[in-house]
Design a protein around this motif. Structure first.
Motif, short mmCIF file in Angstrom:
data_model
loop_
_atom_site.label_atom_id
_atom_site.label_comp_id
_atom_site.label_asym_id
_atom_site.label_seq_id
_atom_site.Cartn_x
_atom_site.Cartn_y
_atom_site.Cartn_z
N ALA A 80 2.83 -1.17 -10.39
CA ALA A 80 1.76 -0.27 -9.78
C ALA A 80 0.49 -1.08 -9.29
CB ALA A 80 1.30 0.48 -10.78
N GLN A 81 0.26 -2.35 -9.63
CA GLN A 81 -0.79 -3.09 -9.42
C GLN A 81 -0.91 -3.50 -7.96
OE1 GLN A 81 -3.40 -3.97 -11.66
NE2 GLN A 81 -4.49 -4.16 -9.55
N PHE A 82 0.31 -4.18 -7.44
CA PHE A 82 0.56 -4.87 -6.05
C PHE A 82 1.36 -3.83 -5.32
CE2 PHE A 82 -0.64 -8.77 -8.37
CZ PHE A 82 -1.76 -9.20 -7.37
N GLY A 83 2.57 -3.40 -5.93
CA GLY A 83 3.66 -2.88 -5.06
C GLY A 83 3.25 -1.53 -4.41
N CYS A 84 4.16 -1.35 -3.26
CA CYS A 84 4.04 -0.01 -2.61
C CYS A 84 5.40 0.04 -1.76
CB CYS A 84 2.98 -0.06 -1.62
SG CYS A 84 3.12 -1.62 -0.24
N LEU A 85 5.66 1.06 -1.21
CA LEU A 85 6.62 1.34 -0.50
C LEU A 85 6.45 2.53 0.29
CD1 LEU A 85 9.66 0.72 0.35
CD2 LEU A 85 10.39 2.46 -1.25
N ALA A 86 5.95 2.29 1.90
CA ALA A 86 5.27 3.41 2.38
C ALA A 86 6.04 3.33 3.92
CB ALA A 86 3.87 3.05 2.82
N TRP A 87 6.36 4.75 4.42
CA TRP A 87 7.13 5.06 5.49
C TRP A 87 5.92 4.91 6.70
CZ3 TRP A 87 11.98 5.34 7.01
CH2 TRP A 87 12.94 5.61 6.02
N SER A 88 6.26 4.65 7.83
CA SER A 88 5.49 4.65 9.00
C SER A 88 5.47 5.90 9.24
CB SER A 88 5.80 3.66 10.18
OG SER A 88 7.09 3.90 10.63
N THR A 89 4.40 6.42 10.10
CA THR A 89 4.47 7.87 10.86
C THR A 89 5.54 8.07 11.65
OG1 THR A 89 2.90 7.24 12.45
CG2 THR A 89 2.15 8.10 10.68
N CYS A 90 6.33 6.99 12.36
CA CYS A 90 7.41 7.23 13.31
C CYS A 90 8.92 7.08 12.41
CB CYS A 90 7.28 6.12 14.28
SG CYS A 90 7.74 4.50 13.58
N GLU A 91 8.36 7.10 11.27
CA GLU A 91 9.83 7.00 10.30
C GLU A 91 10.66 6.30 10.62
OE1 GLU A 91 10.81 11.07 9.57
OE2 GLU A 91 9.08 11.52 8.55
N SER A 92 10.42 4.94 11.05
CA SER A 92 11.33 3.74 11.52
C SER A 92 11.24 2.67 10.56
CB SER A 92 11.38 3.76 13.00
OG SER A 92 10.06 3.05 13.23
N ARG A 93 10.02 2.64 10.08
CA ARG A 93 9.64 1.38 9.41
C ARG A 93 9.12 1.38 8.07
NH1 ARG A 93 6.01 -1.36 14.16
NH2 ARG A 93 5.22 1.02 14.16
N LEU A 94 9.15 0.61 7.01
CA LEU A 94 8.72 0.56 5.82
C LEU A 94 7.98 -0.54 5.55
CD1 LEU A 94 12.34 1.40 4.15
CD2 LEU A 94 10.15 3.05 3.59
N LEU A 95 6.66 -0.30 4.76
CA LEU A 95 5.95 -1.39 4.13
C LEU A 95 6.08 -1.48 2.73
CD1 LEU A 95 3.29 -3.10 5.01
CD2 LEU A 95 1.98 -1.22 4.43
N TYR A 96 6.46 -2.77 2.45
CA TYR A 96 6.48 -3.11 0.94
C TYR A 96 5.67 -4.60 0.73
CZ TYR A 96 10.59 -5.64 2.43
OH TYR A 96 11.35 -6.44 3.05
N VAL A 97 5.61 -5.01 -0.46
CA VAL A 97 5.23 -6.19 -0.99
C VAL A 97 6.34 -6.89 -1.85
CG1 VAL A 97 3.43 -7.11 -2.55
CG2 VAL A 97 2.86 -5.28 -1.20
N ALA A 98 6.15 -8.21 -1.54
CA ALA A 98 7.11 -9.14 -2.14
C ALA A 98 6.64 -10.40 -2.41
CB ALA A 98 8.38 -9.11 -1.21
N GLU A 99 7.39 -11.13 -3.21
CA GLU A 99 6.98 -12.72 -3.48
C GLU A 99 7.20 -13.54 -2.15
OE1 GLU A 99 5.30 -15.65 -6.16
OE2 GLU A 99 5.14 -13.35 -5.91
N GLY A 100 6.28 -14.31 -1.79
CA GLY A 100 6.34 -15.00 -0.89
C GLY A 100 7.06 -16.25 -1.03
N LYS A 101 7.47 -16.93 0.08
CA LYS A 101 8.29 -18.25 -0.12
C LYS A 101 7.43 -19.36 -0.26
CE LYS A 101 12.89 -17.25 1.27
NZ LYS A 101 13.51 -17.85 0.12
N ARG A 102 7.64 -20.42 -1.07
CA ARG A 102 6.74 -21.65 -1.25
C ARG A 102 7.33 -22.75 -0.86
NH1 ARG A 102 4.69 -19.22 -6.62
NH2 ARG A 102 6.90 -19.03 -6.82
N SER A 103 6.79 -23.84 -0.52
CA SER A 103 7.47 -25.05 -0.07
C SER A 103 7.08 -26.07 -1.20
CB SER A 103 6.88 -25.64 1.27
OG SER A 103 5.47 -25.99 1.05
N ILE A 104 8.06 -27.08 -1.50
CA ILE A 104 7.92 -27.97 -2.54
C ILE A 104 6.73 -28.84 -2.22
CG2 ILE A 104 8.98 -30.19 -3.42
CD1 ILE A 104 11.74 -29.03 -2.72
#
Length: 599
Positions: A80-104
C-alpha cells in the motif's frame, strides 16, 4: 474454492442487492493486485509471484501479459505504500510500480536510474525501505499497453526520489505520483507519514514537474472525477512518525494550492479532531465538489459524511472503503458488534450485512497498550473479543500521544516516553478497577491484572511491570523496545530513537554520551532488577524495526535473576502471518492462565 460476490445496483427505486459465487482466478496466489476500469467493463489482475497481468471482460479472459518474459523490470509492488494499479481513461493502458533493474557495480546514489537487462551483483549491499518493505529498493513507474501487449518503464523521474502511489491524469497522457527522497539514505517508510516527499506530474515523453512544496511529507493523491482537482495529504518531516495531517487541493487549471482541511492542534469535545490516515482509493463524490474520508476522533473512527441510519448508534467506528457514483461502502463495527458492511447513497437508503456477537465479561483484567502514535478504536477486535470470551476484561488505553486527539497531544509525548505514557496507562487501570468497585460490580479481580502489548506497547508493558512490580501478575509482549540506546544502530527508523526522547535528528547525526544516556534512562531495561511478573516474549527473527535482540536483552537479564521468562519466535515486526498470530495468541492465553492459576 470460491468467494461470494455482492453486487449493488442503484436505480430510481433505490438500492438493490444481488450475490453470486465466483471461482477464484486460476493459479492466483494471495499476493496480487486488481483494478476495474472506469466503465467497470474490464478487470485487471496482476499476479505478483508469477509476474503476469490478466485482463478479464464480463468474466471472460481477454488478455495475458507475461511481465517476466518481457523482462523490463523486477517484481511488481503490491504494498500500500508504493503500489498501484490504475487504468487510463481510454481503458487501454495500466499504470503500476515495480522494482527497477540495476547494473553491476552501480553506486547506490545513481541506482534510481536503472539499466534494463543488466544482471545484479548480489554481493553488493542495496538499501531498502525497511520493515515490511524489505524487497523494495528502486521503484519505477511502468505502463502496460493491454492492446499491444507491451510494457514501458517511464523515464524522467528525478534521480533523488523513489516513485509510488501513481495515478493517471484525465487526458491519459501524463501521470501523477508521490516521490520519496532517498538521499542521503533510506529510512523505514511503513507506518511513517513523516518522510520527505512531494507530488509530481510526469508526461509520457519524460518531462517531470514538482507540483507541491518539497520540504514536507506528501501522500494519498486523489484526482476528482472531472480531472480538475487533485487532493493529497501533507505533514511534517521527522518528529512523530504518525501525526495529524492537512488535506491540500491542487487546481490543475489555475495551478494553485489551497488548504481544504488544516491540522487540528487541540480539538474541542465532539468536534472534528484532524486527519490521521490515508484517503480511500476512491473518495470523491461524482460532482467533484466533495471528498469523503474516515479519520480518528478521540476513541472512534468516523466517516466525514452525514449519516442518517437508524442503527448508526449501534456502531462505534465507521471506515469508508470506497465511493463510486455517490454509492458509499462503509465498514462499521463496535467493541461488541462484529464488522458489517453498510452501503449508503446520499444519506437515505442502506443495506447492512453481518452478524452480531456480544462478549461476556467475567473476572480478571488485561491491560493492552499499543502505540506510540497510533490508536485503539472503539471497533471490533478479534483478539479482544476472544480474550473476553475466555473470561478476561480487556482495557485498551489511548494514552496522551495517541492519534485522534489533535497534534498537541501527539507532540506532548516527545521527550516523555517511559513516564507520561506509563502513568496514563496505570491511571487508566486503577480507574477501571475503582469504577467497578464504586458501582459494586465486583467482576474484576485486582489481584489478577496482567498486561500485554507490542512494539512501543511492549515498551510500556515492560515499564509497567518494572515500575509497579507488585501490581501486575504476568506480562506478554511482542517485539518490545527494551533499550532505546542499543536499538539506535539496528532500527530502520533511527530518527524516532532521537525524536522520542526529545532530541532533534539529522541524517549525519552521531550518538553522543548524553544522548545515549537519555535513551537508556527512559528504557524499561533500567527497571529489570525490579521485575517480578513472569514475562512471555514473542520476537520476530526478521524484525527490521525492533531487533529481536531487544527482547533477548531482557530475557538474559531476567534469567540471570531467576525470574520466570520464556519466548517464542516469529517473522517480521507485525508477526502478522495467520499461523504466527494463532501460535502467539495461544501462548499468551496459556501463559496468563498458568500464572493466574486459572484452569
Amino acid at each position: 474454492g470460491a468467494r461470494l460476490h455482492y453486487v449493488f445496483n442503484k436505480d430510481a427505486r433505490g438500492l438493490s442487492l444481488s450475490c453470486h459465487f465466483q471461482s477464484f482466478l486460476p493459479s492466483c496466489s494471495n499476493r496480487f493486485l486488481s483494478s476495474y476500469s472506469l466503465s467497470g467493463d474490464l478487470k485487471a489482475v496482476v499476479r505478483v509471484t508469477s509476474g503476469q497481468v490478466v485482463v478479464w471482460s464480463d468474466r471472460c479472459l481477454k488478455k495475458i501479459l507475461d511481465l517476466s518474459a518481457l523482462n523490463k523490470h523486477g517484481r511488481v509492488y503490491e504494498d500500500a505504500q508504493f503500489g498501484c494499479l490504475a487504468w487510463s481513461t481510454c481503458e487501454s493502458r495500466l499504470l503500476y510500480v515495480a522494482e527497477g533493474k540495476r547494473s553491476i557495480g552501480e553506486s547506490y546514489a545513481s541506482a534510481s536510474s536503472p539499466s534494463a537487462g543488466e544482471p545484479r551483483d548480489k554481493s553488493v549491499y542495496w538499501e531498502d525501505w525497511g520493515e515490511g518493505l524489505t524487497s523494495k529498493s528502486v521503484p519505477v513507474l511502468c505502463v502496460a499497453d493491454v492492446a499491444k501487449g507491451t510494457v514501458t518503464v517511464l523515464q524522467g523521474v528525478p534521480s533523488h526520489v523513489s516513485p509510488g502511489q501513481g495515478l493517471w491524469a484525465h487526458d491519459g497522457e501524463s501521470v501523477f505520483f508521490v516521490g520519496w527522497w532517498h538521499e542521503p539514505f533510506r529510512l523505514g517508510l511503513r507506518f511513517c507519514s513523516n518522510r520527505r516527499s512531494a507530488l509530481f506530474c510526469l508526461d509520457l515523453e519524460g518531462n517531470c514537474e514538482c507540483l507541491s512544496g518539497d520540504t514536507s511529507s506528501v501522500s494519498s493523491p486523489r484526482l476528482s472525477p472531472d480531472g480538475r482537482y487533485l487532493v493529497y495529504l501533507e505533514g511534517q518531516v521527522f518528529g512523530p512518525h504518525s501525526q495529524c495531517l492537512s488535506m491540500q487541493q491542487y487546481d490543475l487549471e489555475t495551478r494553485k494550492i489551497s488548504v481544504l482541511v488544516d491540522v487540528v492542534n487541540r480539538p474541542k469535545k465532539d468536534e472534528f479532531a484532524g486527519l490521521y490516515e490515508a484517503l480511500p482509493p476512491r473518495c470523491w463524490a461524482s460532482d467533484s465538489q466533495r471528498v469523503v474520508f474516515s479519520s480518528a476522533r478521540r476513541n472512534w473512527r468516523q466517516t466525514v459524511q452525514s449519516f442518517s441510519l437508524h442503527s448508526a448508534e449501534k456502531f462505534g467506528s465507521w471506515k469508508l472503503l470506497t465511493i463510486q457514483n455517490d454509492l458509499m461502502v462503509v465498514h462499521c463495527s463496535h467493541l461488541n458488534e462484529a464488522p458489517r458492511l453498510v452501503i449508503q447513497y446520499c444519506g437515505h437508503s442502506y443495506i447492512a450485512l453481518g452478524i452480531e456477537v456480544t462478549p461476556i465479561q467475567r473476572a480478571g483484567l488485561c491491560s493492552f497498550p499499543g502505540g506510540p502514535h497510533s490508536q485503539f478504536f472503539a471497533e471490533w477486535n478479534v483478539t479482544t473479543a476472544v480474550l473476553v470470551k475466555l473470561g478476561f476484561a480487556v482495557l485498551m488505553v489511548n494514552y496522551r500521544g495517541s492519534t485522534g486527539f489533535g497534534q498537541d497531544s501527539i507532540l506532548s509525548l516527545a521527550g516523555n516516553i517511559g513516564s507520561q505514557d506509563v502513568k496514563d496507562v496505570q491511571r487508566a487501570v486503577l480507574t477501571a478497577l475503582a469504577d467497578q468497585t464504586a458501582e459494586k460490580l465486583l467482576t474484576l479481580d485486582p489481584d489478577k491484572v496482567v498486561v500485554m502489548g507490542g512494539s512501543h506497547g511492549g515498551f510500556l508493558a515492560c515499564h509497567l511491570i518494572g515500575q509497579f512490580p507488585d501490581f501486575y501478575k504476568a506480562c506478554a509482549v511482542r517485539n518490545p523496545v527494551i533499550n532505546a540506546a542499543t536499538l539506535l544502530g539496528t532500527s530502520d527508523i533511527v530518527d524516532w530513537r532521537y525524536s522520542s526522547v526529545g532530541l532533534q535528528y539529522s541524517y549525519d547525526q552521531l550518538p553522543t554520551p548524553e544522548a545515549l544516556t537519555t535513551m537508556l534512562q527512559k528504557s524499561p531495561i533500567t527497571y529489570a532488577p525490579q521485575i517480578k511478573a513472569p514475562v512471555l516474549l514473542m520476537l520476530g527473527g526478521k524484525d527490521r524495526r525492533v531487533s529481536p535482540y531487544q527482547g533477548l536483552e531482557l530475557y538474559r537479564s531476567l534469567k540471570s535473576r531467576g525470574s520466570p521468562v520464556a519466548f517464542v519466535c516469529g517473522g517480521r515486526h507485525s508477526l502478522a502471518r495467520v499461523d504466527t498470530q494463532a501460535d502467539c495468541f495461544l501462548n499468551v492465553v496459556l501463559w496468563f492462565q498458568q500464572h493466574l492459576y486459572l484452569h
